[in-house]
Design a protein around this motif. Sequence first.
Motif, short mmCIF file in Angstrom:
data_model
loop_
_atom_site.label_atom_id
_atom_site.label_comp_id
_atom_site.label_asym_id
_atom_site.label_seq_id
_atom_site.Cartn_x
_atom_site.Cartn_y
_atom_site.Cartn_z
N SER A 117 0.83 -1.21 0.00
CA SER A 117 0.00 0.00 0.00
C SER A 117 0.87 1.25 0.00
CB SER A 117 -0.92 -0.01 1.22
OG SER A 117 -1.64 1.20 1.33
N ILE A 118 1.95 1.20 0.76
CA ILE A 118 2.88 2.35 0.82
C ILE A 118 3.52 2.58 -0.54
CG2 ILE A 118 5.10 3.12 1.80
CD1 ILE A 118 4.21 1.76 4.44
N ARG A 161 2.33 1.68 -3.50
CA ARG A 161 1.33 2.21 -4.44
C ARG A 161 1.10 3.70 -4.22
NH1 ARG A 161 -1.37 -2.63 -3.29
NH2 ARG A 161 -2.78 -1.54 -1.85
N ALA A 162 1.00 4.10 -2.93
CA ALA A 162 0.79 5.52 -2.62
C ALA A 162 1.97 6.35 -3.10
CB ALA A 162 0.59 5.70 -1.11
N LYS A 163 3.18 5.79 -2.96
CA LYS A 163 4.38 6.50 -3.40
C LYS A 163 4.37 6.69 -4.92
CE LYS A 163 9.40 6.32 -2.74
NZ LYS A 163 10.54 5.50 -2.26
N GLU A 164 3.97 5.64 -5.65
CA GLU A 164 3.89 5.73 -7.12
C GLU A 164 2.83 6.75 -7.54
OE1 GLU A 164 3.16 1.80 -8.54
OE2 GLU A 164 5.13 1.02 -7.90
N ASP A 165 1.68 6.74 -6.83
CA ASP A 165 0.61 7.70 -7.12
C ASP A 165 1.10 9.13 -6.93
OD1 ASP A 165 -1.12 5.69 -7.71
OD2 ASP A 165 -2.24 5.78 -5.81
N ILE A 166 1.84 9.36 -5.86
CA ILE A 166 2.35 10.70 -5.56
C ILE A 166 3.30 11.17 -6.66
CG2 ILE A 166 3.85 12.01 -3.98
CD1 ILE A 166 2.58 10.29 -1.69
N GLU A 167 4.19 10.25 -7.09
CA GLU A 167 5.14 10.59 -8.16
C GLU A 167 4.40 10.90 -9.46
OE1 GLU A 167 7.70 7.22 -8.22
OE2 GLU A 167 8.88 7.86 -6.46
N GLY A 168 3.35 10.10 -9.76
CA GLY A 168 2.56 10.33 -10.98
C GLY A 168 1.83 11.65 -10.94
N ILE A 169 1.24 11.99 -9.79
CA ILE A 169 0.52 13.27 -9.65
C ILE A 169 1.49 14.43 -9.80
CG2 ILE A 169 -0.79 14.73 -8.05
CD1 ILE A 169 -1.93 12.08 -6.87
N HIS A 170 2.70 14.29 -9.25
CA HIS A 170 3.72 15.35 -9.38
C HIS A 170 4.04 15.62 -10.84
CE1 HIS A 170 4.95 16.80 -5.48
NE2 HIS A 170 5.08 15.57 -5.00
N GLU A 171 4.20 14.53 -11.62
CA GLU A 171 4.52 14.70 -13.05
C GLU A 171 3.39 15.41 -13.78
OE1 GLU A 171 5.48 10.96 -14.80
OE2 GLU A 171 7.14 10.55 -13.40
N SER A 194 -0.20 5.02 6.48
CA SER A 194 0.26 3.66 6.22
C SER A 194 1.64 3.42 6.83
CB SER A 194 0.31 3.38 4.71
OG SER A 194 -0.98 3.45 4.14
N LYS A 195 2.53 4.41 6.72
CA LYS A 195 3.86 4.28 7.32
C LYS A 195 3.75 4.14 8.84
CE LYS A 195 7.38 6.77 6.24
NZ LYS A 195 8.20 7.98 6.00
N GLN A 196 2.86 4.96 9.42
CA GLN A 196 2.66 4.92 10.87
C GLN A 196 2.11 3.56 11.29
OE1 GLN A 196 0.67 8.47 12.14
NE2 GLN A 196 0.42 7.77 14.22
N ARG A 197 1.15 3.03 10.52
CA ARG A 197 0.56 1.74 10.85
C ARG A 197 1.58 0.61 10.69
NH1 ARG A 197 -2.59 -0.80 14.24
NH2 ARG A 197 -3.38 -2.77 13.40
N LEU A 198 2.45 0.73 9.70
CA LEU A 198 3.48 -0.29 9.49
C LEU A 198 4.41 -0.37 10.71
CD1 LEU A 198 4.79 -2.41 7.65
CD2 LEU A 198 6.16 -0.56 6.62
#
Length: 767
Positions: free
Chosen positions: A31-32, A34-44, A84-88
């Motif tokens: 999940s982390i 996927r969220a990281k990839e989404d963030i990078e895609g939104i930035h682009e 998600s990072k906090q929950r991990l």
Amino acid sequence: MSEDNQKQLEQKRLDEVVSKVKISQVRMQESIERAKEDIEGIHETFNDDVHVGLGDDSISMDSALSIHQQQQMLDERNNSWQQSKQRLEVLKRLEKTPYFARLDFEEPGEGGRETVYIGMSSFTDTDDEDNFLIYDWRAPISSIYYDGNLGEVEYETPDGMQSVDLFLKRQFLVDNGKIKSYFDTQETIGDQMLLEVLDDKSSTHMKSIVTTIQREQNKIIRDTDSQLLFVQGAAGSGKTSAILQRVAFLLYRYRKNLSSSQVVMFSPNQLFNDYIEDVLPEMGEQNMVQMTYLQYVARRLPNIKVEDLSQQFKDNTDASRKNINRFVSDTKFFNLITKYSELLSKTGISFRDIKRDGEVVISKERIAEIYYSFGDQYRLSNRLDATRDKMTRILNSKIGSEIRSKWVSEAIESLSKEELQTLYATADQEFKSSDAEQKFLAKKIVNFAYQNVRKKIKRNRFFNISGNYINFLNAVPQITDLSKYEITESQWQDYVEDFKTSLKNKKMSMTNITPYLYLYDLVLGRHGDLNMRFMFIDEIQDYTPFQLAYLKFNFPKARYTMLGDLNQSIFTKDNSQTLLSRVEKLFDKDSTRVVQLTHSYRSTKQITEFTRALLTNGQKIEPFNRDGDVPNIFVDKNEDSAISSVIKQLKVNDQRGDTTAIIAKTLDDAVALTNLLKDKDESVTLIKSENQRLAEGNLVIPSYLAKGLEFDAVIVWDASKDKFDEDEQQLIYTIASRAMHTLTISAIGEISQLIKKVPTEFYKLEN
């Protein structure tokens, strides 16, 4: 069933839970990612849209809307990623210690036993999210672990009181996924489990106590009704630990409408902030806002140097101004300033000229005329707004007339091409005429020239805050009878002159800064921070009644939890016994709750018996039955042999694996001692500032920085005759009560008269 079989079954169940925790960790890691990839895609995409939008002179409505939507998506993904990072991190901790208790009970009318396991955080079955494998220790059902004996037990839920029949209460000691031992108990937290935990070594960071919360601590943690919860606790009673669990509980209970940024904790020093920083994150919560009272008040006056803890400690051991300090620190002085401010609403406020380059733009007489032209129907804050508006209009009029001044046209003529370009809105800006261009540039130049004047108006720099406070101090003999406080007028005048001298040197004492800021706030019509929901104030015994009244003024909507030990007062020893009665007057009596914690868990029984004998009311402290050595006292003939005794004790402590804190009365004592030990090649770390971090290994620390901390072993340095005054029994008690397992006291020539009062059976005299 035999105990071995029971343990095997419990271990099998634990292994199954750990296995599911590991599966959840994998899913959370995915999940982390996927969220990281989404963030990078939104930035682009975001960068592409901004680039396209800026291709024209203005961004289109569609582009602006797209950018706004992408920013919202980015915020959501970032938030999801952080959660998600906090929950991990929580799952990683659950893998090592999934839970620490089991409850078997039956609800009336339900027909059948239920079993729940309690841990640091809740955890559901990976395949069935309605099946709780672990219940959070803060869940309503978990309270019966801390409060209930076997049999019929009641616990509070959001829907009211619930009754259950409790059959089994089992406590586990789990390490790295393996059950070391377990205990079945009829009581709350069994002594056997508590002893196991208390026998651990100290650490540079405080640990969570959720496995061993006592019944009286649980009442503090789960209190949701009190406007003021006042916790008086003996040294080592776990009051600070309980309060940190209380913060975690409140964040859990009100998680839908309470954030950690709405919770503030005032702690004794920065060193202590560092010590407790891991407790909340271990429970999956973000840390609340943490600061010292010095930080809170000093940030308001960035150009003034406020005395630090070391200077405060020196000031409070000087009795020459005892009566004045007591008067200025009391709520009576707070009320005096309040009444004085009411007089200022009619006349008497001191103002400053608003100047530009030495030239008066708006005189202080004109400002006073404007301010007092608004009648009593204006509240102070509204009157201030109206005054600023009127001053801004005067400034705008001044700017309007100044545009035609000779210096402005000369300034325009002297501008280079590059300087001109910076004044234009766009590179190819066009004007209807040369006069229009001249007027545009003139307005730009004059506005720039008067921008600091505008800032001064906006930031209320036309108030003479220092002058207002000095006027108040001068008026004090006329508005109150100083003789009631055993203060002469000449003593008061000396005090005022000293204040003025310090202010001229850009310095201020902690005694003065709070009254100074309070009058400042009243004059400006400030109403405090209405967003803060919960306030926690630790080591309450070192606050003055005035400081507490000021905090209540600044956070008027918050609920307060105040905790401390009136036996450990260092900075306000004269007020400590009356502090509670003064504080209670600030709150509604019906919504105030006072809790006494008398059991001391930190130290061995022998150390607790010794430290409570130092106090006149020490009988109120009840030691926990954990055995150890009686404190030992070295009385040496000179400093050199005293250092040898300290080194000898350090070696004994080191062999036991104990970390030692050598606590000296003052910073000067601590520095001198460190140099003497290093001359003998002893490895110690001097903690001389609250901004340091606690280091591993043996420490040397001044007494006022040891507040709230605990150490395996403590050596009290130089507890010699007359080193501590008669009224410093609370200070020496504070120093000695930091010790968990071993306490040593060093003296030169003759032991302190305060320690001589302790019965000889409570210590061992070495020489």
